[in-house]
Design an enzyme around this catalytic site. Structure first.
Site, short mmCIF file in Angstrom:
data_model
loop_
_atom_site.label_atom_id
_atom_site.label_comp_id
_atom_site.label_asym_id
_atom_site.label_seq_id
_atom_site.Cartn_x
_atom_site.Cartn_y
_atom_site.Cartn_z
N GLY A 390 0.83 -1.20 0.00
CA GLY A 390 0.00 0.00 0.00
C GLY A 390 0.86 1.25 0.00
N VAL A 392 2.59 4.81 2.26
CA VAL A 392 3.09 5.31 3.53
C VAL A 392 3.00 6.84 3.52
CG1 VAL A 392 5.04 5.42 5.13
CG2 VAL A 392 4.65 3.36 3.78
N ASP A 503 11.67 -10.63 4.34
CA ASP A 503 11.67 -9.60 3.29
C ASP A 503 12.72 -8.54 3.59
OD1 ASP A 503 10.81 -8.63 0.87
OD2 ASP A 503 9.21 -7.42 1.71
#
Length: 707
Positions: A390, A392, A503
């Site tokens: 998404g 930030v 990640d």
């Protein structure tokens, strides 16, 4: 008095001319009223003549819409006529509170006035209060958002008073988002052909007891497209409009929003929103005082509650201040006790740990309205970045603390329960090299994670920028490598939990004001318990170039998966190159293999960032870090060192005597799996149960699954 504001300069001039034209040209009064805006886009698409093919096609779509718009239950239709370059695309829509007759009259008026408002312009839009039309030689029907040349923004030039402006603005945002959610909801779509809502929200003010609104989308948009269009409109409002106007509207061909301090639509409000907290508090205060035989009267001029015991007196006013506070405190304590009793009676020894996790999350909850105000309603000017998860945004809490708000994508399949479990995990992690979680918001289908703000953003913004990379001398880079190692060691060995990040990459390492690194983004993190050393998933998620081969191919992940990612990251820090940047048609090889080749030829300094090569005092540390990096990217996880061993090597001159073997085979950017430069040829392995979901370059897909 109405003031117009738009972000599109050509639209501003067009609307001003059009509105001025309304004053100069006497239009026949119609039931539809007078058009309030008519942007004409003749500058880019040109004009047509009255006897041209384009004019004939325009008349054809006008005739079709005149019939079709009012004949459909949705009061909406599109049309197209002709062939390029004279093809005409058109759209017509009436407001959802209109009947078929009023709709037809308005559409007829709009097409009748279009030639007068936008003479022979190939592209135009005409907006009435209750209907709108648009046409162009460009296929604007393919767009799911409002086109800049067919959108207009209006505000009421009168403002509310300064003492209520902040609450008024917050209430307007509440109204906008509630309407947007309602219009875009699947239940609305299934229950009515019209994508339209009228709404009213209570506002605790004697002058403006309610704020009224309307929102709409064209019915051919999907739920997500409708919400996206309205979200963009709300974002435009937050950036372009003063936040104390008594009324505002943003209207385009695909969606529209409007609010006023008076009812401006037909019928009752379809959506009734509760009043402000002050209004709710007044209700309960009145109820409680009445039970004690006291009279309550509201001073409408000041909005105060006066309490009387028979006669009106100053004592009553004092009671109005003191007693509500006492009652509120008692009520809160009573609710907490009730909640505690219920949870205690239901809690069992096996659920105690789970309840502690949930309670730790409850203490981090932040209200959505607070975050909207903190980020100026997630305005584009506050946007810090975007990834697979998404967006930030930068913000500031009421206590002036700067924050970074991660707004998880609406289409993420991660549920609230799974997210809470993940947050309970993150909330327990406290280390100077991990980004601290400040709070979380789970309201109105929003999933927002609030972190401490890192002023120097992420490592990749410095490392892979030619100019900014100069700021990273060897001492800073070495400190970053060691800081990442300390954070990883905390996750793997030193915390009460055993956590695999899954990640780790340059964009997920944030830098504070002193360039100290902090590992972030635990969306893919996994928890290992007891003596567990590895696990297998049938959904592989991560970032190209950083994933260990056993994970990319077979879905097997372990602590050594993070070690592989850390090795790639070390090599990137040393060279200033992305792993993905070494892939090209002439040199289809990954960065670890390329560095290993130079290592074997005793020419590894050729691969080191030119800004570091002349620092001869640091060459020993650089060689040690190259050795560590190559050791971390070995094909067999057993051959990769543990993070504690790596930390010892970084903090001392210790280095293994044995040279690292060739790195693991690499993953090409196409997603094909091939051999490394010096590895034996191996056939491509097709995943069977694994679903290969990977993101190119620096965009990671954050769609974790619960264990």
């Amino acid at each position: 008095m109405i003031h117009m504001s738009t972000t599109h300069g050509h639209a501003v001039a067009a609307v001003v001319l059009a509105v001025a034209g309304l004053v100069l040209v006497a239009l026949t009064p119609l039931a539809a009223g007078i058009p309030w805006a008519a942007p004409c886009d003749g500058n880019t698409t040109g004009n047509y003549t009255s006897n041209s093919v384009y004019a004939a096609n325009l008349r054809a779509v006008a005739a079709a819409l005149l019939t079709n718009v009012s004949a459909t239950p949705a009061l909406f239709a599109t049309a197209a006529s002709g062939a390029s370059p004279n093809k005409v695309y058109a759209l017509g829509q009436c407001r959802g509170d209109q009947d078929a007759t009023a709709c037809r009259d308005c559409i007829a008026a709009a097409f009748g006035n279009a030639p007068r408002l936008c003479p022979e312009k190939k592209a135009a839009a005409v907006f009435y209060d209750v209907c709108q039309i648009g046409f162009s030689d460009r296929d604007f029907l393919a767009s799911t958002v409002n086109s800049p040349d067919q959108e207009v923004q209006f505000i009421n030039a009168q403002n509310v008073s300064a003492d209520i402006a902040a609450r008024f603005n917050a209430t307007a945002y509440q109204l906008f988002h509630a309407m947007a959610d309602y219009v875009a909801s699947s239940s609305t779509i299934s229950s009515s052909p019209k994508r339209f809502v009228t709404a009213a929200v209570g506002f605790d003010d004697a002058t403006y007891p309610k704020i009224y609104g309307v929102a709409s989308c064209t019915p051919d948009l999907t739920s997500g497209q409708c919400r996206g269009c309205l979200a963009e409109a709300i974002d435009e409002y937050s950036q372009e409009f003063p936040h104390n106007a008594k009324g505002a509207r943003i209207t385009g061909m695909r969606c529209a929003l409007r609010y006023e301090v008076y009812p401006f639509y037909n019928g009752t409000s379809m959506l009734q929103l509760p009043g402000t907290q002050a209004g709710v508090f007044d209700f309960f205060t009145t109820l409680v005082f009445s039970s004690f035989g006291l009279s309550v009267e509201k001073n409408n001029s000041k909005g105060e509650l006066n309490v009387f015991a028979g006669k009106k007196s100053e004592t009553g006013k004092i009671l109005a201040i003191v007693l509500p506070t006492v009652i509120a405190v008692v009520a809160i304590i009573a609710m907490l006790l009730c909640f505690w009793r219920r949870t205690k009676s239901k809690r069992s020894p096996s659920s105690a740990s789970h309840m502690e996790e949930i309670e730790s999350i409850e203490s981090l909850l932040i209200d959505l309205s607070t975050l909207r105000l903190a980020t100026d309603n997630f305005s584009k000017k506050n946007k810090l970045g975007e990834g697979g998860f998404g967006e930030v945004y930068k913000g500031a809490l009421p206590n002036s603390q700067q924050i970074a708000v991660k707004r998880l994508s609406q289409n993420s399949r991660q549920g609230i329960g799974e997210l809470k479990n993940e947050l309970a995990l993150i909330a327990k992690l406290q280390h100077k090299n991990l980004v601290r979680l400040v709070g979380v918001c789970l309201q109105e289908e929003e999933k927002l994670l609030v972190y401490e703000y890192m002023p120097n953003t992420s490592l990749d913004t410095f490392l892979f920028d030619t100019n900014k990379r100069k700021q990273l001398d060897w001492s800073k880079r070495f400190n970053i490598i060691k800081g990442i190692a300390r954070g990883l060691q905390y996750l793997h060995e030193d915390s009460q939990l055993k956590i695999i990040h899954r990640d780790l990459k340059a964009s997920n390492v944030l830098l504070d004001a002193d360039m100290n690194p902090k590992i972030s983004d635990f969306g893919l993190a996994r928890l290992f318990g007891g003596d567990q050393s590895q696990d297998t998933t049938n959904r592989v998620v991560g970032t190209y170039g950083y994933m260990a081969p056993e994970y990319a191919l077979r879905g097997q992940y372990s602590l050594k998966s993070d070690i592989y990612s850390f090795g790639v990251l070390i090599l990137e820090i040393l060279t200033g190159m992305r792993n993905s940047d070494t892939y090209n048609s002439d040199q289809p090889v990954d960065l670890p293999s390329l560095i290993w080749e130079h290592w074997t030829m005793k020419a590894v300094m050729e691969m080191i960032d030119p800004y570091l090569r002349n620092d001869y005092s640091s060459q020993e540390d650089i060689f040690r870090c190259v050795h560590i990096g190559l050791s971390c990217v070995q094909e067999d996880p057993v051959d990769r060192p543990n993070i504690s061993v790596i930390s010892v090597m970084l903090d001392s001159s210790t280095i293994p005597s044995q040279d690292p073997a060739r790195p693991a085979f690499y993953v090409e950017m196409s997603g094909n799996f091939g051999s490394g430069l010096y590895s034996e040829s191996c056939p491509r392995v097709e995943p069977t149960t694994a679903s290969m979901v990977m993101s190119p370059n620096e965009l990671s897909i954050t769609d974790p699954e619960p264990r």
